[in-house]
Design a protein around this motif. Sequence first.
Motif, PDB file in Angstrom:
ATOM      1  N   VAL A 143       1.080  -1.020  -0.033  1.00  0.00           N
ATOM      2  CA  VAL A 143       0.611  -0.261  -0.345  1.00  0.00           C
ATOM      3  C   VAL A 143       0.654   1.605  -0.432  1.00  0.00           C
ATOM      4  O   VAL A 143       1.932   1.474   0.344  1.00  0.00           O
ATOM      5  CB  VAL A 143      -0.939   0.383   1.331  1.00  0.00           C
ATOM      6  CG1 VAL A 143      -1.683   1.124   0.730  1.00  0.00           C
ATOM      7  CG2 VAL A 143      -1.876  -1.202   1.507  1.00  0.00           C
ATOM      8  N   ILE A 144       0.286   2.525  -0.261  1.00  0.00           N
ATOM      9  CA  ILE A 144       1.584   3.884  -0.713  1.00  0.00           C
ATOM     10  C   ILE A 144       0.132   4.797  -0.893  1.00  0.00           C
ATOM     11  O   ILE A 144      -0.258   4.537  -2.161  1.00  0.00           O
ATOM     12  CB  ILE A 144       2.301   3.492  -2.034  1.00  0.00           C
ATOM     13  CG1 ILE A 144       3.633   2.504  -1.668  1.00  0.00           C
ATOM     14  CG2 ILE A 144       3.317   4.710  -2.215  1.00  0.00           C
ATOM     15  CD1 ILE A 144       4.422   2.404  -2.803  1.00  0.00           C
ATOM     16  N   PRO A 145      -0.297   4.783   0.078  1.00  0.00           N
ATOM     17  CA  PRO A 145      -0.734   6.382   0.015  1.00  0.00           C
ATOM     18  C   PRO A 145      -0.425   7.912  -0.657  1.00  0.00           C
ATOM     19  O   PRO A 145       0.608   8.106  -0.663  1.00  0.00           O
ATOM     20  CB  PRO A 145      -1.522   6.640   1.572  1.00  0.00           C
ATOM     21  CG  PRO A 145      -0.413   6.053   2.757  1.00  0.00           C
ATOM     22  CD  PRO A 145       0.616   5.352   1.542  1.00  0.00           C
ATOM     23  N   TYR A 223       1.235   6.591  -8.217  1.00  0.00           N
ATOM     24  CA  TYR A 223       1.070   6.309  -6.531  1.00  0.00           C
ATOM     25  C   TYR A 223       1.656   7.487  -5.912  1.00  0.00           C
ATOM     26  O   TYR A 223       3.187   7.734  -6.434  1.00  0.00           O
ATOM     27  CB  TYR A 223       1.210   5.080  -6.824  1.00  0.00           C
ATOM     28  CG  TYR A 223       2.305   3.753  -7.082  1.00  0.00           C
ATOM     29  CD1 TYR A 223       3.519   4.145  -5.981  1.00  0.00           C
ATOM     30  CD2 TYR A 223       2.372   3.855  -8.217  1.00  0.00           C
ATOM     31  CE1 TYR A 223       4.918   3.750  -6.244  1.00  0.00           C
ATOM     32  CE2 TYR A 223       3.541   2.554  -8.919  1.00  0.00           C
ATOM     33  CZ  TYR A 223       4.636   2.551  -7.771  1.00  0.00           C
ATOM     34  OH  TYR A 223       5.683   1.903  -7.813  1.00  0.00           O
ATOM     35  N   GLY A 224       1.708   7.250  -4.453  1.00  0.00           N
ATOM     36  CA  GLY A 224       2.685   8.397  -4.028  1.00  0.00           C
ATOM     37  C   GLY A 224       2.868   9.554  -3.984  1.00  0.00           C
ATOM     38  O   GLY A 224       1.821  10.918  -5.004  1.00  0.00           O
ATOM     39  N   THR A 225       4.147  10.142  -4.100  1.00  0.00           N
ATOM     40  CA  THR A 225       4.807  11.237  -4.505  1.00  0.00           C
ATOM     41  C   THR A 225       3.706  11.578  -5.993  1.00  0.00           C
ATOM     42  O   THR A 225       3.733  12.984  -6.196  1.00  0.00           O
ATOM     43  CB  THR A 225       5.875  12.008  -4.292  1.00  0.00           C
ATOM     44  OG1 THR A 225       6.497  10.679  -2.926  1.00  0.00           O
ATOM     45  CG2 THR A 225       6.163  12.914  -4.687  1.00  0.00           C
ATOM     46  N   ARG A 247      -2.971   4.300  -5.400  1.00  0.00           N
ATOM     47  CA  ARG A 247      -3.391   3.522  -4.052  1.00  0.00           C
ATOM     48  C   ARG A 247      -2.583   1.783  -3.490  1.00  0.00           C
ATOM     49  O   ARG A 247      -2.107   2.492  -2.593  1.00  0.00           O
ATOM     50  CB  ARG A 247      -5.152   3.616  -3.774  1.00  0.00           C
ATOM     51  CG  ARG A 247      -5.139   4.985  -3.462  1.00  0.00           C
ATOM     52  CD  ARG A 247      -6.007   5.722  -2.760  1.00  0.00           C
ATOM     53  NE  ARG A 247      -7.611   4.350  -3.418  1.00  0.00           N
ATOM     54  CZ  ARG A 247      -8.912   5.858  -2.989  1.00  0.00           C
ATOM     55  NH1 ARG A 247      -8.909   6.316  -2.676  1.00  0.00           N
ATOM     56  NH2 ARG A 247      -9.717   5.048  -3.646  1.00  0.00           N
ATOM     57  N   THR A 248      -3.271   1.041  -3.880  1.00  0.00           N
ATOM     58  CA  THR A 248      -2.451  -0.171  -3.196  1.00  0.00           C
ATOM     59  C   THR A 248      -2.211  -1.279  -4.549  1.00  0.00           C
ATOM     60  O   THR A 248      -2.792  -0.920  -5.552  1.00  0.00           O
ATOM     61  CB  THR A 248      -3.535  -1.011  -2.634  1.00  0.00           C
ATOM     62  OG1 THR A 248      -4.441  -1.547  -3.922  1.00  0.00           O
ATOM     63  CG2 THR A 248      -3.841   0.158  -1.314  1.00  0.00           C
ATOM     64  N   VAL A 270       4.196   6.013 -14.113  1.00  0.00           N
ATOM     65  CA  VAL A 270       5.416   7.142 -13.894  1.00  0.00           C
ATOM     66  C   VAL A 270       4.846   6.884 -12.552  1.00  0.00           C
ATOM     67  O   VAL A 270       4.736   6.425 -11.617  1.00  0.00           O
ATOM     68  CB  VAL A 270       4.517   8.481 -13.495  1.00  0.00           C
ATOM     69  CG1 VAL A 270       5.978  10.011 -12.599  1.00  0.00           C
ATOM     70  CG2 VAL A 270       4.188   8.992 -14.898  1.00  0.00           C
ATOM     71  N   HIS A 271       6.567   6.128 -11.729  1.00  0.00           N
ATOM     72  CA  HIS A 271       7.338   5.922 -10.754  1.00  0.00           C
ATOM     73  C   HIS A 271       8.395   6.108 -10.288  1.00  0.00           C
ATOM     74  O   HIS A 271       9.424   6.412 -11.205  1.00  0.00           O
ATOM     75  CB  HIS A 271       7.170   4.458 -10.300  1.00  0.00           C
ATOM     76  CG  HIS A 271       7.558   3.891 -11.327  1.00  0.00           C
ATOM     77  ND1 HIS A 271       8.560   3.634 -10.944  1.00  0.00           N
ATOM     78  CD2 HIS A 271       6.857   2.864 -12.043  1.00  0.00           C
ATOM     79  CE1 HIS A 271       9.279   2.315 -11.535  1.00  0.00           C
ATOM     80  NE2 HIS A 271       8.384   1.630 -12.352  1.00  0.00           N
ATOM     81  N   GLU A 272       8.866   6.810  -9.274  1.00  0.00           N
ATOM     82  CA  GLU A 272      10.321   6.898  -8.840  1.00  0.00           C
ATOM     83  C   GLU A 272      11.387   6.058  -8.266  1.00  0.00           C
ATOM     84  O   GLU A 272      11.856   6.003  -8.833  1.00  0.00           O
ATOM     85  CB  GLU A 272       9.634   8.003  -7.345  1.00  0.00           C
ATOM     86  CG  GLU A 272      11.751   8.290  -6.426  1.00  0.00           C
ATOM     87  CD  GLU A 272      10.677   8.850  -4.895  1.00  0.00           C
ATOM     88  OE1 GLU A 272      11.977   9.062  -4.189  1.00  0.00           O
ATOM     89  OE2 GLU A 272       9.497   9.657  -4.956  1.00  0.00           O
ATOM     90  N   ALA A 273      11.283   4.799  -8.313  1.00  0.00           N
ATOM     91  CA  ALA A 273      12.022   3.628  -8.553  1.00  0.00           C
ATOM     92  C   ALA A 273      12.466   3.695  -9.485  1.00  0.00           C
ATOM     93  O   ALA A 273      11.802   3.634 -10.975  1.00  0.00           O
ATOM     94  CB  ALA A 273      10.685   2.074  -8.157  1.00  0.00           C
TER      95      ALA A 273
END
Length: 334
Positions: A143-145, A223-225, A247-248, A270-273
């Motif tokens: 989960v990542i809010p 998700y997240g930031t 979100r999840t 899009v993701h930071e990883a």
Amino acid sequence: MNMIQAINSALDVMMARDPDVIVMGEDVGYFGGVFRATAGLQKKYGKTRVFDTPITECGIVGVAVGMGAYGLRPVPEIQFADYIYPALDQLVSEAARLRYRSAGEFTAPMTIRSPYGGGIFGGQTHSQSPEGIFTHVSGVKTVIPATPYDAKGLLIAAIEDNDPTIFFEPKRIYNGPFNGHWDRPAENWSRHPGGEVPEGYYKVPLGKANVVRAGEALTILCYGTMVHVCQKVVEEAGVDAEILDLRTLVPLDVDAIEASVKKTGRCMIVHEATRTSGFGAELSALVQERCFYHLEAPIERVTGFDTPYPHSLEWAYFPGPVRIGQALKKIMKD
């Protein structure tokens, strides 16, 4: 509330409702956590329900597995996601498999909270985004809010869930989304408050994505930031994009993704990883499998680079306005 306050409120609500909820971890007791997420809880609920542990992530998670099997609902904190790796064996070999290997006789209803991601000048050992590792582990939820409201509701849902959950908290937005330019850190310390968060009990169901911006021309999965970064870039670019906050990651709202991409015909992830084997690769495969005949352009991914986390260049490492903007132009041109 900002996200820190919302997380603290969720823990407070659940500890008041359920005497089996236990908070544990490094510095979570008297000090209230390095980010103050557990501030005031030990004073309110006592040292047997909110307590400090030695610096041993393997021990923290191992004890939590035993607590869960016994019938408690532990909420251990790993101080930074970068430090969770010594606990992988306990998490993968014990917590994730306990319900299955015991044919349902035992469960591991534990929620591992951990700050993750960069943006606070924490360097290589305080800034990683390892969510892709945990989405690969069957039996663990991830989960990542992205907002304070979701952080509280999702955390409550995770604590009440009977399976182990990894709850990654994007520390870059702990105190509210940034103002200013997302690619210029010097201007990012002016932040606006979080959002409206109810004081009492409520849940945000696991496995349900949130459409934070409706659109017809393009679907952005994030998700997240990155939800906030994408919102700002899309607004400035004037693209009619639909932004889906997952979100999840596990369980994943496949239906929402499929419906959105089939409607828009385009998909950006899009993701930071890091890019290779990041969760975006799974999302790309899923969209290709389910939406291929609806796609009007190749799927675009905007991610962190395949390098060890670059402390001095972290703001170039993040997907920001420049790289996301370039991907927007490319996908809308096709």
